[in-house]
Motif scaffolding. Structure first.
Motif, PDB file in Angstrom:
ATOM      1  N   VAL A  62       1.079  10.119  12.996  1.00 32.25           N
ATOM      2  CA  VAL A  62       2.093  10.430  11.977  1.00 32.25           C
ATOM      3  C   VAL A  62       3.347   9.573  12.182  1.00 32.25           C
ATOM      4  CG1 VAL A  62       3.679  12.250  11.225  1.00 32.25           C
ATOM      5  CG2 VAL A  62       1.237  12.711  11.385  1.00 32.25           C
ATOM      6  N   ILE A  63       3.760   9.391  13.420  1.00 35.52           N
ATOM      7  CA  ILE A  63       4.927   8.540  13.682  1.00 35.52           C
ATOM      8  C   ILE A  63       4.643   7.111  13.212  1.00 35.52           C
ATOM      9  CG2 ILE A  63       6.330   7.467  15.502  1.00 35.52           C
ATOM     10  CD1 ILE A  63       5.998  10.208  17.023  1.00 35.52           C
ATOM     11  N   LEU A  64       3.458   6.599  13.515  1.00 37.26           N
ATOM     12  CA  LEU A  64       3.117   5.242  13.084  1.00 37.26           C
ATOM     13  C   LEU A  64       3.047   5.133  11.560  1.00 37.26           C
ATOM     14  CD1 LEU A  64       0.548   4.281  15.858  1.00 37.26           C
ATOM     15  CD2 LEU A  64       2.830   3.297  15.506  1.00 37.26           C
ATOM     16  N   ILE A  65       2.513   6.152  10.900  1.00 36.74           N
ATOM     17  CA  ILE A  65       2.486   6.147   9.426  1.00 36.74           C
ATOM     18  C   ILE A  65       3.910   6.213   8.876  1.00 36.74           C
ATOM     19  CG2 ILE A  65       1.820   7.458   7.359  1.00 36.74           C
ATOM     20  CD1 ILE A  65      -0.738   8.272   8.901  1.00 36.74           C
ATOM     21  N   MET A  66       4.737   7.027   9.507  1.00 36.63           N
ATOM     22  CA  MET A  66       6.106   7.175   9.016  1.00 36.63           C
ATOM     23  C   MET A  66       6.877   5.853   9.122  1.00 36.63           C
ATOM     24  SD  MET A  66       8.589  10.444   9.532  1.00 36.63           S
ATOM     25  CE  MET A  66       8.082  10.647  11.197  1.00 36.63           C
ATOM     26  N   VAL A  67       6.800   5.195  10.287  1.00 37.06           N
ATOM     27  CA  VAL A  67       7.534   3.940  10.418  1.00 37.06           C
ATOM     28  C   VAL A  67       6.897   2.841   9.551  1.00 37.06           C
ATOM     29  CG1 VAL A  67       8.580   4.455  12.653  1.00 37.06           C
ATOM     30  CG2 VAL A  67       6.395   3.293  12.588  1.00 37.06           C
ATOM     31  N   SER A  68       5.580   2.880   9.405  1.00 38.72           N
ATOM     32  CA  SER A  68       4.918   1.896   8.536  1.00 38.72           C
ATOM     33  C   SER A  68       5.323   2.088   7.079  1.00 38.72           C
ATOM     34  CB  SER A  68       3.401   2.011   8.659  1.00 38.72           C
ATOM     35  OG  SER A  68       2.993   1.718   9.960  1.00 38.72           O
ATOM     36  N   SER A  69       5.417   3.334   6.640  1.00 38.39           N
ATOM     37  CA  SER A  69       5.847   3.575   5.257  1.00 38.39           C
ATOM     38  C   SER A  69       7.311   3.184   5.067  1.00 38.39           C
ATOM     39  CB  SER A  69       5.607   5.037   4.853  1.00 38.39           C
ATOM     40  OG  SER A  69       6.404   5.922   5.616  1.00 38.39           O
ATOM     41  N   GLY A  70       8.122   3.367   6.101  1.00 36.92           N
ATOM     42  CA  GLY A  70       9.519   2.919   6.025  1.00 36.92           C
ATOM     43  C   GLY A  70       9.595   1.406   5.883  1.00 36.92           C
ATOM     44  N   VAL A  71       8.831   0.706   6.701  1.00 41.66           N
ATOM     45  CA  VAL A  71       8.778  -0.765   6.601  1.00 41.66           C
ATOM     46  C   VAL A  71       8.204  -1.163   5.244  1.00 41.66           C
ATOM     47  CG1 VAL A  71       7.633  -2.827   7.520  1.00 41.66           C
ATOM     48  CG2 VAL A  71       8.686  -1.179   9.091  1.00 41.66           C
ATOM     49  N   GLY A  72       7.190  -0.448   4.787  1.00 43.18           N
ATOM     50  CA  GLY A  72       6.604  -0.721   3.472  1.00 43.18           C
ATOM     51  C   GLY A  72       7.615  -0.591   2.347  1.00 43.18           C
ATOM     52  N   MET A  73       8.468   0.425   2.440  1.00 42.97           N
ATOM     53  CA  MET A  73       9.517   0.580   1.419  1.00 42.97           C
ATOM     54  C   MET A  73      10.413  -0.652   1.390  1.00 42.97           C
ATOM     55  SD  MET A  73      10.978   4.458   1.379  1.00 42.97           S
ATOM     56  CE  MET A  73      10.883   4.881   3.105  1.00 42.97           C
ATOM     57  N   LEU A  74      10.804  -1.127   2.572  1.00 41.86           N
ATOM     58  CA  LEU A  74      11.693  -2.284   2.640  1.00 41.86           C
ATOM     59  C   LEU A  74      11.023  -3.537   2.095  1.00 41.86           C
ATOM     60  CD1 LEU A  74      13.159  -1.707   6.214  1.00 41.86           C
ATOM     61  CD2 LEU A  74      14.251  -1.202   4.017  1.00 41.86           C
ATOM     62  N   LEU A  75       9.765  -3.752   2.482  1.00 42.04           N
ATOM     63  CA  LEU A  75       9.081  -4.972   2.049  1.00 42.04           C
ATOM     64  C   LEU A  75       8.742  -4.949   0.562  1.00 42.04           C
ATOM     65  CD1 LEU A  75       6.738  -5.551   5.128  1.00 42.04           C
ATOM     66  CD2 LEU A  75       8.937  -6.656   4.607  1.00 42.04           C
ATOM     67  N   LEU A  76       8.260  -3.807   0.064  1.00 38.73           N
ATOM     68  CA  LEU A  76       7.909  -3.731  -1.361  1.00 38.73           C
ATOM     69  C   LEU A  76       9.134  -3.729  -2.276  1.00 38.73           C
ATOM     70  CD1 LEU A  76       4.871  -1.290  -1.311  1.00 38.73           C
ATOM     71  CD2 LEU A  76       4.861  -3.759  -1.707  1.00 38.73           C
ATOM     72  N   SER A  77      10.268  -3.332  -1.747  1.00 32.67           N
ATOM     73  CA  SER A  77      11.489  -3.375  -2.550  1.00 32.67           C
ATOM     74  C   SER A  77      12.140  -4.757  -2.490  1.00 32.67           C
ATOM     75  CB  SER A  77      12.482  -2.322  -2.063  1.00 32.67           C
ATOM     76  OG  SER A  77      12.892  -2.635  -0.741  1.00 32.67           O
ATOM     77  N   GLU A  78      11.529  -5.639  -1.686  1.00 34.51           N
ATOM     78  CA  GLU A  78      11.999  -7.014  -1.502  1.00 34.51           C
ATOM     79  C   GLU A  78      13.387  -7.079  -0.867  1.00 34.51           C
ATOM     80  OE1 GLU A  78      11.475  -9.095  -5.206  1.00 34.51           O
ATOM     81  OE2 GLU A  78       9.314  -8.733  -5.190  1.00 34.51           O
ATOM     82  N   LEU A  79      13.736  -6.029  -0.102  1.00 35.49           N
ATOM     83  CA  LEU A  79      15.016  -6.026   0.607  1.00 35.49           C
ATOM     84  C   LEU A  79      14.907  -6.711   1.964  1.00 35.49           C
ATOM     85  CD1 LEU A  79      16.168  -2.365  -0.140  1.00 35.49           C
ATOM     86  CD2 LEU A  79      17.035  -4.473  -1.166  1.00 35.49           C
ATOM     87  N   GLY A  80      13.703  -6.891   2.454  1.00 31.84           N
ATOM     88  CA  GLY A  80      13.510  -7.462   3.777  1.00 31.84           C
ATOM     89  C   GLY A  80      13.743  -6.415   4.852  1.00 31.84           C
ATOM     90  N   LEU A  81      13.626  -6.817   6.093  1.00 30.68           N
ATOM     91  CA  LEU A  81      13.752  -5.871   7.193  1.00 30.68           C
ATOM     92  C   LEU A  81      15.175  -5.719   7.722  1.00 30.68           C
ATOM     93  CD1 LEU A  81      10.499  -6.589   9.233  1.00 30.68           C
ATOM     94  CD2 LEU A  81      10.969  -4.717   7.654  1.00 30.68           C
TER      95      LEU A  81
END
Length: 176
Positions: free
Chosen positions: A97-116
């Motif tokens: 769950v922690i890995l999914i949570m941080v992956s979804s957080g990173v996914g939000m940043l990348l798909l929104s094109e905001l970068g990391l």
């Protein structure tokens, strides 16, 4: 520094407690930041949330690698059947769950094109990206697993023995 059959090593203990503080802090902070009405303050809170979330990502990856390097203690004595199964599943699911949570957080940043870069994050910038729903749901699953873990730890500590000692906190040891 390394673990043995009775307790986790110092490095694993540090990973555990640091992760716990950061992730529980993120959960509380994440809940609060979504309700803040001042836009500038909310943006700062989102940026801080992302910064700490990226630290948790690195810490979790290091922690998972350490699992394979360190000696892990045996299952606590007295846990059998369903309790032992729940112990194992809860620990494993917390990592997933922690890995999914941080992956979804990173996914939000990348798909929104905001970068990391946390400096680029705005609440509106990540509002409509699909991983946001996953992040929302998984954060609730994490809290459920965390409270089940905490309840199990306290129950075991009271009934059976020194589970806190396994994690480097010897003050609550049961006297026989």
């Amino acid at each position: 520094m390394k673990g043995n059959s009775e307790q986790y090593g110092r490095i694993a203990q540090i990973f555990h407690w640091l992760s716990m503080l950061l992730i529980v802090g993120l959960a509380v902070f994440g809940t609060i930041m979504t309700d803040v009405t001042d836009a500038a303050q909310q943006t700062q809170m989102y940026q801080m949330h992302v910064t700490i979330g990226l630290v948790v990502l690195v810490l979790t990856v290091a922690r998972v690698v350490w699992i394979f390097v360190d000696t892990r203690p045996d299952t606590p004595p007295g846990l059998e059947g369903t309790q032992k199964t729940m112990f194992t599943w809860n620990h494993n699911l917390l990592y997933v769950v922690i890995l999914i949570m941080v992956s979804s957080g990173v996914g939000m940043l990348l798909l929104s094109e905001l970068g990391l870069s946390p400096a680029n994050v705005t609440p509106a910038g990540i509002q409509d990206v699909p991983p946001r729903a996953v992040h929302n749901i998984v954060s609730k699953v994490f809290m459920l697993l965390f409270f089940l873990h905490l309840a199990g730890v306290i129950m075991y500590q009271v009934r059976e023995g020194d589970t806190f000692g396994r994690m480097g906190i010897p003050w609550f040891k049961r006297s026989s």
